[in-house]
Design a protein around this motif. Structure first.
Motif, PDB file in Angstrom:
ATOM      1  N   VAL A  67      17.327  12.806 -17.507  1.00  0.00           N
ATOM      2  CA  VAL A  67      18.385  12.101 -16.772  1.00  0.00           C
ATOM      3  C   VAL A  67      19.675  12.097 -17.582  1.00  0.00           C
ATOM      4  O   VAL A  67      20.769  12.340 -17.053  1.00  0.00           O
ATOM      5  N   GLY A  68      19.567  11.835 -18.878  1.00  0.00           N
ATOM      6  CA  GLY A  68      20.749  11.875 -19.722  1.00  0.00           C
ATOM      7  C   GLY A  68      21.410  13.233 -19.713  1.00  0.00           C
ATOM      8  O   GLY A  68      22.641  13.352 -19.623  1.00  0.00           O
ATOM      9  N   GLY A  69      20.596  14.284 -19.789  1.00  0.00           N
ATOM     10  CA  GLY A  69      21.125  15.636 -19.751  1.00  0.00           C
ATOM     11  C   GLY A  69      21.748  15.975 -18.411  1.00  0.00           C
ATOM     12  O   GLY A  69      22.782  16.659 -18.345  1.00  0.00           O
ATOM     13  N   LEU A  70      21.131  15.506 -17.339  1.00  0.00           N
ATOM     14  CA  LEU A  70      21.661  15.753 -15.996  1.00  0.00           C
ATOM     15  C   LEU A  70      23.050  15.148 -15.846  1.00  0.00           C
ATOM     16  O   LEU A  70      23.998  15.821 -15.403  1.00  0.00           O
ATOM     17  N   GLU A  75      28.891  15.443 -15.384  1.00  0.00           N
ATOM     18  CA  GLU A  75      30.203  14.962 -15.820  1.00  0.00           C
ATOM     19  C   GLU A  75      31.041  16.078 -16.438  1.00  0.00           C
ATOM     20  O   GLU A  75      32.269  16.109 -16.270  1.00  0.00           O
ATOM     21  N   GLU A  76      30.389  16.996 -17.132  1.00  0.00           N
ATOM     22  CA  GLU A  76      31.122  18.130 -17.706  1.00  0.00           C
ATOM     23  C   GLU A  76      31.711  19.011 -16.610  1.00  0.00           C
ATOM     24  O   GLU A  76      32.820  19.545 -16.747  1.00  0.00           O
ATOM     25  N   PHE A  78      32.131  18.063 -13.114  1.00  0.00           N
ATOM     26  CA  PHE A  78      32.903  17.397 -12.071  1.00  0.00           C
ATOM     27  C   PHE A  78      33.609  16.111 -12.509  1.00  0.00           C
ATOM     28  O   PHE A  78      34.336  15.519 -11.724  1.00  0.00           O
ATOM     29  N   GLY A  79      33.361  15.656 -13.723  1.00  0.00           N
ATOM     30  CA  GLY A  79      33.906  14.372 -14.134  1.00  0.00           C
ATOM     31  C   GLY A  79      32.926  13.255 -13.835  1.00  0.00           C
ATOM     32  O   GLY A  79      31.785  13.498 -13.425  1.00  0.00           O
ATOM     33  N   PRO A  80      33.342  11.993 -14.057  1.00  0.00           N
ATOM     34  CA  PRO A  80      32.431  10.860 -13.891  1.00  0.00           C
ATOM     35  C   PRO A  80      31.829  10.776 -12.487  1.00  0.00           C
ATOM     36  O   PRO A  80      32.443  11.184 -11.493  1.00  0.00           O
ATOM     37  N   VAL A  81      30.616  10.233 -12.424  1.00  0.00           N
ATOM     38  CA  VAL A  81      29.943  10.027 -11.142  1.00  0.00           C
ATOM     39  C   VAL A  81      30.487   8.748 -10.505  1.00  0.00           C
ATOM     40  O   VAL A  81      30.364   7.662 -11.063  1.00  0.00           O
ATOM     41  N   GLY A  82      31.086   8.891  -9.325  1.00  0.00           N
ATOM     42  CA  GLY A  82      31.589   7.732  -8.595  1.00  0.00           C
ATOM     43  C   GLY A  82      30.612   7.230  -7.560  1.00  0.00           C
ATOM     44  O   GLY A  82      30.662   6.056  -7.168  1.00  0.00           O
ATOM     45  N   VAL A  83      29.736   8.114  -7.097  1.00  0.00           N
ATOM     46  CA  VAL A  83      28.710   7.754  -6.108  1.00  0.00           C
ATOM     47  C   VAL A  83      27.366   8.269  -6.595  1.00  0.00           C
ATOM     48  O   VAL A  83      27.217   9.468  -6.873  1.00  0.00           O
ATOM     49  N   LEU A  84      26.414   7.377  -6.697  1.00  0.00           N
ATOM     50  CA  LEU A  84      25.046   7.742  -7.081  1.00  0.00           C
ATOM     51  C   LEU A  84      24.110   7.428  -5.931  1.00  0.00           C
ATOM     52  O   LEU A  84      24.085   6.294  -5.442  1.00  0.00           O
ATOM     53  N   VAL A  85      23.339   8.433  -5.507  1.00  0.00           N
ATOM     54  CA  VAL A  85      22.333   8.242  -4.462  1.00  0.00           C
ATOM     55  C   VAL A  85      20.980   8.646  -5.038  1.00  0.00           C
ATOM     56  O   VAL A  85      20.621   9.827  -5.051  1.00  0.00           O
TER      57      VAL A  85
END
Length: 246
Positions: A67-70, A75-76, A78-85
């Motif tokens: 999960v950490g690697g994902l 983020e590398e 697309f940038g930070p995750v704004g929506v998590l599903v």
């Protein structure tokens, strides 16, 4: 807030439709998969063909290191995750309660408690850097239906609701909303072998008289991911044609 959208278990079924729907709303979408690379790439191709932005990311979202690697890879790109599903799931066998083992419970909890927790923790710094975010869990109306043989699954889905409400309180000050979309039975690929009689029995109790579609679930997820839902958090929205009513 913007960033990208990360949908786990997005190579087929509800996850694939949610990924496509979020892409139509302008999100760059990270399409997570584990065994189905070809299917994930097909979802990405359909998004790109429609003018959207997406990439497939392989990871076991029940594994902490993975999960950490994902999230780092997403983020590398697309940038930070704004929506998590957190949509990924596993087998959901029917097991009589008299035969249920603790491992049967753990098999469900790993997808509906462990995995969402790992994902939330991994994306949290990025969401805070954006000034907010959206976490949309995928639940089930089986929690209300108390279907025989589904005790472990239903218990894990109940725990998922509790997580959502607690996170909503804890993360609200950071501008992060947390909600659950709880579909009824939405037939997808993995239901292909089920006998027609089971479909008919289910439909007999649905006031709207039909099955829902993955697109109808994805529409609700897209709403909760949007600015239009900015003052909704800690809620559970059931999408089942009235089969059960809170």
């Amino acid at each position: 807030m913007k960033g990208c959208a990360l949908v786990t278990g997005a190579s087929r079924g509800l996850g694939a439709e949610i990924a496509r729907r979020l892409a139509r709303d302008g999100w760059a979408v990270a399409v997570n998969y584990l065994p189905d690379r070809a299917d994930a790439e097909a979802v990405v191709a359909s998004i790109v063909a429609a003018g959207g932005v997406a990439q497939a990311f392989r990871a076991d979202v029940t594994d902490e290191a993975a999960v950490g690697g994902l999230v780092a890879a997403v983020e590398e790109r697309f940038g930070p995750v704004g929506v998590l599903v957190p949509n990924a799931t596993g087998p959901q066998p029917s097991i009589p309660s008299a035969e249920l083992t603790w491992q049967d419970h753990l098999d469900q909890l790993v997808f509906f408690v462990k995995s969402p927790t790992l994902l939330m923790q991994a994306v949290l710094p990025g969401m805070r850097s954006l000034g907010g975010g959206r976490i949309v869990q995928i639940g089930s109306d089986l929690f209300e239906r108390a279907a025989p043989g589904m005790a472990a699954y239903s218990a894990a889905k109940g725990a998922q609701i509790s997580l959502t409400r607690t996170w909503a309180r804890e993360l609200g000050p950071s501008g992060i909303t947390v909600n659950v979309v709880a579909p009824g039975w939405i037939p997808v690929e993995r239901h292909a072998a089920i006998e027609r009689s089971h479909f008919d029995a289910y439909l007999a109790d649905v006031p709207l008289g039909r099955f829902g579609t993955p697109a109808e679930v994805a529409d609700v997820v897209a709403f909760l991911a949007s600015e239009a839902s900015r003052f909704i958090t800690g809620e559970r929205i059931t999408v089942n044609g009235g089969h059960v009513m809170d």
